[in-house]
Design a protein around this motif. Structure first.
Motif, PDB file in Angstrom:
ATOM      1  N   ASP A 193       5.724  -2.790   0.640  1.00 43.84           N
ATOM      2  CA  ASP A 193       5.542  -2.022   1.862  1.00 43.84           C
ATOM      3  C   ASP A 193       5.645  -0.538   1.514  1.00 43.84           C
ATOM      4  O   ASP A 193       6.571  -0.119   0.820  1.00 43.84           O
ATOM      5  CB  ASP A 193       6.615  -2.421   2.875  1.00 43.84           C
ATOM      6  CG  ASP A 193       6.528  -1.610   4.134  1.00 43.84           C
ATOM      7  OD1 ASP A 193       5.620  -1.867   4.943  1.00 43.84           O
ATOM      8  OD2 ASP A 193       7.369  -0.700   4.302  1.00 43.84           O
ATOM      9  N   HIS A 201       2.911  -5.550  -8.927  1.00 46.63           N
ATOM     10  CA  HIS A 201       2.500  -6.922  -8.607  1.00 46.63           C
ATOM     11  C   HIS A 201       3.749  -7.781  -8.456  1.00 46.63           C
ATOM     12  O   HIS A 201       4.753  -7.572  -9.138  1.00 46.63           O
ATOM     13  CB  HIS A 201       1.515  -7.495  -9.642  1.00 46.63           C
ATOM     14  CG  HIS A 201       2.092  -7.672 -11.013  1.00 46.63           C
ATOM     15  ND1 HIS A 201       2.146  -6.648 -11.939  1.00 46.63           N
ATOM     16  CD2 HIS A 201       2.659  -8.751 -11.604  1.00 46.63           C
ATOM     17  CE1 HIS A 201       2.710  -7.110 -13.039  1.00 46.63           C
ATOM     18  NE2 HIS A 201       3.030  -8.372 -12.867  1.00 46.63           N
ATOM     19  N   ALA A 218      -0.250  -0.126  -5.148  1.00 47.65           N
ATOM     20  CA  ALA A 218      -1.213  -0.861  -5.976  1.00 47.65           C
ATOM     21  C   ALA A 218      -0.777  -0.941  -7.435  1.00 47.65           C
ATOM     22  O   ALA A 218      -1.340  -1.715  -8.207  1.00 47.65           O
ATOM     23  CB  ALA A 218      -2.597  -0.212  -5.876  1.00 47.65           C
ATOM     24  N   SER A 255       0.223  -8.158   4.952  1.00 49.97           N
ATOM     25  CA  SER A 255      -1.239  -8.134   5.017  1.00 49.97           C
ATOM     26  C   SER A 255      -1.905  -8.010   3.656  1.00 49.97           C
ATOM     27  O   SER A 255      -3.023  -8.470   3.473  1.00 49.97           O
ATOM     28  CB  SER A 255      -1.711  -7.009   5.944  1.00 49.97           C
ATOM     29  OG  SER A 255      -1.354  -5.754   5.412  1.00 49.97           O
ATOM     30  N   ASN A 256      -1.229  -7.387   2.683  1.00 49.09           N
ATOM     31  CA  ASN A 256      -1.880  -7.229   1.379  1.00 49.09           C
ATOM     32  C   ASN A 256      -1.052  -7.741   0.192  1.00 49.09           C
ATOM     33  O   ASN A 256      -1.504  -7.717  -0.928  1.00 49.09           O
ATOM     34  CB  ASN A 256      -2.291  -5.774   1.134  1.00 49.09           C
ATOM     35  CG  ASN A 256      -1.122  -4.819   1.104  1.00 49.09           C
ATOM     36  OD1 ASN A 256       0.028  -5.212   0.924  1.00 49.09           O
ATOM     37  ND2 ASN A 256      -1.406  -3.539   1.272  1.00 49.09           N
ATOM     38  N   LYS A 280       7.934  -6.758   1.424  1.00 47.70           N
ATOM     39  CA  LYS A 280       6.545  -7.037   1.070  1.00 47.70           C
ATOM     40  C   LYS A 280       5.662  -6.815   2.295  1.00 47.70           C
ATOM     41  O   LYS A 280       5.996  -7.233   3.399  1.00 47.70           O
ATOM     42  CB  LYS A 280       6.460  -8.490   0.603  1.00 47.70           C
ATOM     43  CG  LYS A 280       5.109  -8.995   0.243  1.00 47.70           C
ATOM     44  CD  LYS A 280       5.281 -10.382  -0.337  1.00 47.70           C
ATOM     45  CE  LYS A 280       4.091 -11.249  -0.183  1.00 47.70           C
ATOM     46  NZ  LYS A 280       4.310 -12.562  -0.786  1.00 47.70           N
ATOM     47  N   ASN A 281       4.529  -6.166   2.109  1.00 42.92           N
ATOM     48  CA  ASN A 281       3.553  -5.995   3.169  1.00 42.92           C
ATOM     49  C   ASN A 281       2.797  -7.312   3.300  1.00 42.92           C
ATOM     50  O   ASN A 281       2.095  -7.726   2.384  1.00 42.92           O
ATOM     51  CB  ASN A 281       2.602  -4.847   2.811  1.00 42.92           C
ATOM     52  CG  ASN A 281       1.583  -4.579   3.879  1.00 42.92           C
ATOM     53  OD1 ASN A 281       1.082  -5.484   4.539  1.00 42.92           O
ATOM     54  ND2 ASN A 281       1.244  -3.323   4.047  1.00 42.92           N
ATOM     55  N   LEU A 283       1.417  -6.433  -1.286  1.00 44.64           N
ATOM     56  CA  LEU A 283       1.968  -5.359  -2.112  1.00 44.64           C
ATOM     57  C   LEU A 283       3.276  -4.871  -1.506  1.00 44.64           C
ATOM     58  O   LEU A 283       3.618  -5.233  -0.381  1.00 44.64           O
ATOM     59  CB  LEU A 283       0.963  -4.204  -2.189  1.00 44.64           C
ATOM     60  CG  LEU A 283      -0.379  -4.526  -2.841  1.00 44.64           C
ATOM     61  CD1 LEU A 283      -1.328  -3.339  -2.706  1.00 44.64           C
ATOM     62  CD2 LEU A 283      -0.196  -4.908  -4.295  1.00 44.64           C
TER      63      LEU A 283
END
Length: 109
Positions: A84, A56, A53, A79-80, A76-77, A82
């Motif tokens: 991984d 960015h 978190a 789903s969010n 990069k994840n 952010l």
């Protein structure tokens, strides 16, 4: 009896082709969801450099050479959006070392 053997052989071939297609589709999805991206470090949450978190996504780093973490390039994840968590954990040694690594870890003054 010959017809039954031929039928089983044909079914085995169809099942093999279907399995190969499913495996290829799965790996393509995995590659898409694991796309590499640059993330700028901007600590706003506890956990410092280990917390996804606190990053960015950016299109380019614009960082200069220095000793403060500026940006990282990791998976990069999907789903969010952010970094991984596993990829971030794997790069922590490089971040902690404080040495720039071209295309992976950059620092700023």
């Amino acid at each position: 009896m010959k017809k039954v053997k031929l039928l089983f052989a044909a079914l085995a071939i169809v099942a093999g082709i279907g399995g190969a297609y499913a495996t290829k589709a799965s790996s393509s999805e995995s590659a898409t969801s694991r796309a590499m991206a640059w993330f700028q470090y901007s600590p706003t949450q506890p956990g410092g450099t280990t917390n996804p978190a606190n990053y960015h996504e950016v299109s380019s780093t614009g960082c200069l050479n220095g000793s403060q973490l500026c940006a990282i390039r990791v998976e990069k994840n999907a789903s969010n959006g952010l970094p991984d968590a596993t990829a971030l954990n794997n790069i922590q040694g490089d971040i902690d070392a404080g040495t720039p690594i071209a295309g992976r870890v950059v620092f700023k003054p």
